[in-house]
Design a protein around this motif. Structure first.
Motif, PDB file in Angstrom:
ATOM      1  N   ILE A   4      31.347 -19.723 -46.110  1.00 38.17           N
ATOM      2  CA  ILE A   4      31.283 -18.783 -45.340  1.00 38.17           C
ATOM      3  C   ILE A   4      30.356 -17.548 -45.299  1.00 38.17           C
ATOM      4  O   ILE A   4      29.151 -17.749 -45.598  1.00 38.17           O
ATOM      5  CB  ILE A   4      32.547 -17.442 -46.318  1.00 38.17           C
ATOM      6  N   THR A   5      30.499 -16.886 -44.522  1.00 37.58           N
ATOM      7  CA  THR A   5      29.218 -15.921 -44.153  1.00 37.58           C
ATOM      8  C   THR A   5      29.643 -14.136 -44.847  1.00 37.58           C
ATOM      9  O   THR A   5      29.942 -13.417 -44.629  1.00 37.58           O
ATOM     10  CB  THR A   5      28.643 -15.299 -42.529  1.00 37.58           C
ATOM     11  N   LYS A   6      28.194 -14.428 -45.608  1.00 36.13           N
ATOM     12  CA  LYS A   6      28.138 -12.469 -45.963  1.00 36.13           C
ATOM     13  C   LYS A   6      27.513 -11.442 -45.077  1.00 36.13           C
ATOM     14  O   LYS A   6      27.856 -10.711 -45.097  1.00 36.13           O
ATOM     15  CB  LYS A   6      27.590 -12.638 -47.505  1.00 36.13           C
ATOM     16  N   SER A   7      26.668 -12.219 -45.139  1.00 35.29           N
ATOM     17  CA  SER A   7      25.416 -11.639 -43.714  1.00 35.29           C
ATOM     18  C   SER A   7      24.799 -12.158 -42.753  1.00 35.29           C
ATOM     19  O   SER A   7      24.035 -13.054 -43.529  1.00 35.29           O
ATOM     20  CB  SER A   7      24.970 -10.344 -45.092  1.00 35.29           C
ATOM     21  N   GLU A   8      25.019 -11.656 -41.608  1.00 37.65           N
ATOM     22  CA  GLU A   8      23.794 -11.953 -40.791  1.00 37.65           C
ATOM     23  C   GLU A   8      22.458 -12.253 -40.810  1.00 37.65           C
ATOM     24  O   GLU A   8      22.112 -10.945 -40.785  1.00 37.65           O
ATOM     25  CB  GLU A   8      24.289 -11.472 -39.137  1.00 37.65           C
ATOM     26  N   ASP A   9      22.590 -13.207 -41.409  1.00 40.71           N
ATOM     27  CA  ASP A   9      20.271 -13.017 -42.075  1.00 40.71           C
ATOM     28  C   ASP A   9      19.478 -14.249 -40.851  1.00 40.71           C
ATOM     29  O   ASP A   9      20.357 -15.303 -40.837  1.00 40.71           O
ATOM     30  CB  ASP A   9      19.686 -13.124 -43.052  1.00 40.71           C
ATOM     31  N   LEU A  10      18.007 -13.406 -40.376  1.00 39.75           N
ATOM     32  CA  LEU A  10      17.721 -15.034 -39.599  1.00 39.75           C
ATOM     33  C   LEU A  10      16.286 -15.017 -40.623  1.00 39.75           C
ATOM     34  O   LEU A  10      16.187 -14.041 -41.552  1.00 39.75           O
ATOM     35  CB  LEU A  10      16.690 -14.369 -37.994  1.00 39.75           C
ATOM     36  N   PRO A  11      15.644 -16.333 -40.320  1.00 37.53           N
ATOM     37  CA  PRO A  11      14.459 -16.620 -40.762  1.00 37.53           C
ATOM     38  C   PRO A  11      13.589 -15.952 -40.651  1.00 37.53           C
ATOM     39  O   PRO A  11      13.376 -15.554 -39.707  1.00 37.53           O
ATOM     40  CB  PRO A  11      14.757 -18.262 -41.498  1.00 37.53           C
ATOM     41  N   SER A  12      12.321 -15.650 -42.088  1.00 42.71           N
ATOM     42  CA  SER A  12      11.756 -14.666 -41.359  1.00 42.71           C
ATOM     43  C   SER A  12      10.280 -15.808 -41.492  1.00 42.71           C
ATOM     44  O   SER A  12      10.968 -17.209 -41.599  1.00 42.71           O
ATOM     45  CB  SER A  12      11.201 -14.120 -42.622  1.00 42.71           C
ATOM     46  N   ASP A  13       8.739 -15.927 -41.398  1.00 41.19           N
ATOM     47  CA  ASP A  13       7.983 -16.642 -41.180  1.00 41.19           C
ATOM     48  C   ASP A  13       7.530 -17.936 -42.123  1.00 41.19           C
ATOM     49  O   ASP A  13       7.072 -18.421 -42.795  1.00 41.19           O
ATOM     50  CB  ASP A  13       6.578 -15.771 -40.497  1.00 41.19           C
TER      51      ASP A  13
ATOM     52  N   LEU B 184      27.559 -18.518 -48.753  1.00 44.34           N
ATOM     53  CA  LEU B 184      28.069 -19.258 -48.980  1.00 44.34           C
ATOM     54  C   LEU B 184      28.849 -20.049 -49.088  1.00 44.34           C
ATOM     55  O   LEU B 184      30.070 -20.380 -48.215  1.00 44.34           O
ATOM     56  CB  LEU B 184      28.077 -18.310 -50.409  1.00 44.34           C
ATOM     57  N   SER B 185      29.465 -21.448 -50.511  1.00 44.81           N
ATOM     58  CA  SER B 185      30.252 -21.885 -50.102  1.00 44.81           C
ATOM     59  C   SER B 185      31.639 -21.602 -50.850  1.00 44.81           C
ATOM     60  O   SER B 185      31.508 -20.632 -51.574  1.00 44.81           O
ATOM     61  CB  SER B 185      29.925 -23.274 -51.046  1.00 44.81           C
ATOM     62  N   ASN B 186      32.331 -22.017 -50.104  1.00 39.80           N
ATOM     63  CA  ASN B 186      33.959 -20.923 -50.401  1.00 39.80           C
ATOM     64  C   ASN B 186      34.553 -21.454 -51.452  1.00 39.80           C
ATOM     65  O   ASN B 186      35.603 -21.349 -51.315  1.00 39.80           O
ATOM     66  CB  ASN B 186      34.583 -20.939 -49.007  1.00 39.80           C
ATOM     67  N   ASN B 187      34.103 -22.844 -52.258  1.00 42.38           N
ATOM     68  CA  ASN B 187      34.795 -22.948 -53.174  1.00 42.38           C
ATOM     69  C   ASN B 187      34.159 -23.744 -54.657  1.00 42.38           C
ATOM     70  O   ASN B 187      34.162 -23.567 -55.332  1.00 42.38           O
ATOM     71  CB  ASN B 187      35.281 -24.449 -53.356  1.00 42.38           C
ATOM     72  N   ILE B 188      33.424 -21.882 -54.367  1.00 40.29           N
ATOM     73  CA  ILE B 188      32.914 -21.752 -55.872  1.00 40.29           C
ATOM     74  C   ILE B 188      33.508 -21.022 -57.028  1.00 40.29           C
ATOM     75  O   ILE B 188      34.402 -20.453 -56.901  1.00 40.29           O
ATOM     76  CB  ILE B 188      31.386 -20.525 -55.653  1.00 40.29           C
ATOM     77  N   ASN B 189      33.499 -21.888 -58.030  1.00 40.97           N
ATOM     78  CA  ASN B 189      34.381 -21.189 -59.504  1.00 40.97           C
ATOM     79  C   ASN B 189      33.089 -20.813 -60.254  1.00 40.97           C
ATOM     80  O   ASN B 189      31.525 -21.257 -60.388  1.00 40.97           O
ATOM     81  CB  ASN B 189      35.346 -21.932 -59.843  1.00 40.97           C
ATOM     82  N   PRO B 190      33.636 -19.815 -61.492  1.00 39.48           N
ATOM     83  CA  PRO B 190      33.149 -18.831 -62.287  1.00 39.48           C
ATOM     84  C   PRO B 190      32.363 -20.352 -63.602  1.00 39.48           C
ATOM     85  O   PRO B 190      33.035 -21.376 -63.474  1.00 39.48           O
ATOM     86  CB  PRO B 190      33.384 -18.039 -62.838  1.00 39.48           C
ATOM     87  N   GLU B 191      30.811 -20.206 -63.779  1.00 40.35           N
ATOM     88  CA  GLU B 191      30.304 -21.295 -65.350  1.00 40.35           C
ATOM     89  C   GLU B 191      30.336 -22.849 -63.940  1.00 40.35           C
ATOM     90  O   GLU B 191      30.053 -23.306 -64.751  1.00 40.35           O
ATOM     91  CB  GLU B 191      31.253 -21.305 -66.224  1.00 40.35           C
TER      92      GLU B 191
END
Lengths: 65, 239
Positions: A4-13, B184-191
């Protein structure tokens, strides 16, 4: 495994794609799946690999029997 | 075997399923159907006590045998293939089967798979030595085909992909905060053991999650504690 995407980022050099590593870079942080035959212990084989590949550190993930 | 910077990924390999091919020697002649019946009892969840010479506490524990198959029977010698959870003692499994049918012990064992690593990725010591020599003497780098990138060891564990601006701090041992996360992967649990990865796919560190995936998406704060750093801290500068 889905991402899942939290923030759209592009790799740097900086950095390098793992597939583009040189032999030296691979040896510095790589894995070898070694065909160990019965006889020498995992420790013996570890020290042989360390010597022939001229590495500072070599570890093995153990053999469970 | 893991080399130099990769030696710290061992914890990621320990929990992997294993597959072995081995030989079990029966102490008495046993009819094939009786043998099959005994073998069947040791698939699925089994209980076993680690052997005397073992690195762990000798307390009965449960392990899962995913499959146990007889490949060939020659008199009292039985060739078998077993796929089992990490920490299963195959020697003990053979002994347990033996108890059902008048005794048995394991005489040979070869590991054929660890997680997704199978015999296709196997390298012989002589070939490795030759390839290294080739590379040193004439620059032929066919040794690249014998060495897997360290990232291959974390294919099975959940991942957090971080922004390039967050790499330096993690590579210096800092914990990961939610602001540094890109995907991030959608299946992460704490610890849980997680791999921290760059946008290019390089393994930065192994870490222990503090939040679950869903919290990392919407909350602010500590997302994971860094356990072992793999990447060198001079690859990505402070940004």
């Amino acid at each position: 495994m889905d991402f899942i995407t939290k923030s759209e980022d592009l790799p740097s050099d900086y950095g390098k794609y793992p597939g583009a590593r040189t032999a030296e870079e691979l040896l510095n942080s790589g894995l070898v799946i070694l065909d160990k035959w019965p006889g020498p212990t995992s420790r013996d084989v570890t020290s042989t690999v360390k010597r022939i590949l001229n590495r500072k550190l070599v570890g093995h993930s153990g053999t469970l029997v | 075997m893991a080399m130099d910077r990769a030696t710290k990924i061992m914890p990621a390999l320990q929990g992997l399923n294993k597959e072995y091919v081995g030989v079990m020697k029966l102490h008495k002649n046993v009819a094939e159907d009786a043998l099959q019946k005994a073998v069947k009892k040791f698939t699925g969840k089994i209980k076993q006590t680690p052997p005397v010479r073992s690195a762990v506490a000798r307390r009965e524990r449960e392990r899962t045998v995913h499959s146990l198959e007889i490949l060939e029977v020659d008199g009292r010698e039985v060739l078998f293939k077993i796929s089992c959870e990490a920490g299963t003692y195959v020697r003990v499994v053979c002994h347990q089967i033996g108890k059902e049918i008048g005794g048995a012990n394991m005489t040979e064992l070869r590991r054929t798979k660890v997680g997704r690593f199978d015999e296709k990725s196997l390298v012989r010591m002589e070939d490795l030595a030759d390839a290294y020599h080739d590379w040193q003497s004439n620059g032929n780098d066919r040794i690249r085909d014998m060495v897997l990138p360290v990232e291959a060891a974390v294919e099975h564990i959940p991942k957090i992909i971080i922004k390039d601006s967050a790499v330096f701090a993690i590579a210096s041992g800092s914990a990961l905060y939610t602001g540094g996360i890109s995907k991030l992967s959608n299946n992460i649990n704490p610890e849980e053991l997680v791999a921290i990865i760059t946008l290019k796919g390089e393994l930065v560190a192994l870490a222990k999650s503090v939040m679950k995936s869903e919290e990392m998406m919407r909350k602010k704060g500590l997302a994971a504690k860094t356990d072992s750093v793999i990447i060198s801290r001079d690859v990505y500068p402070k940004m």
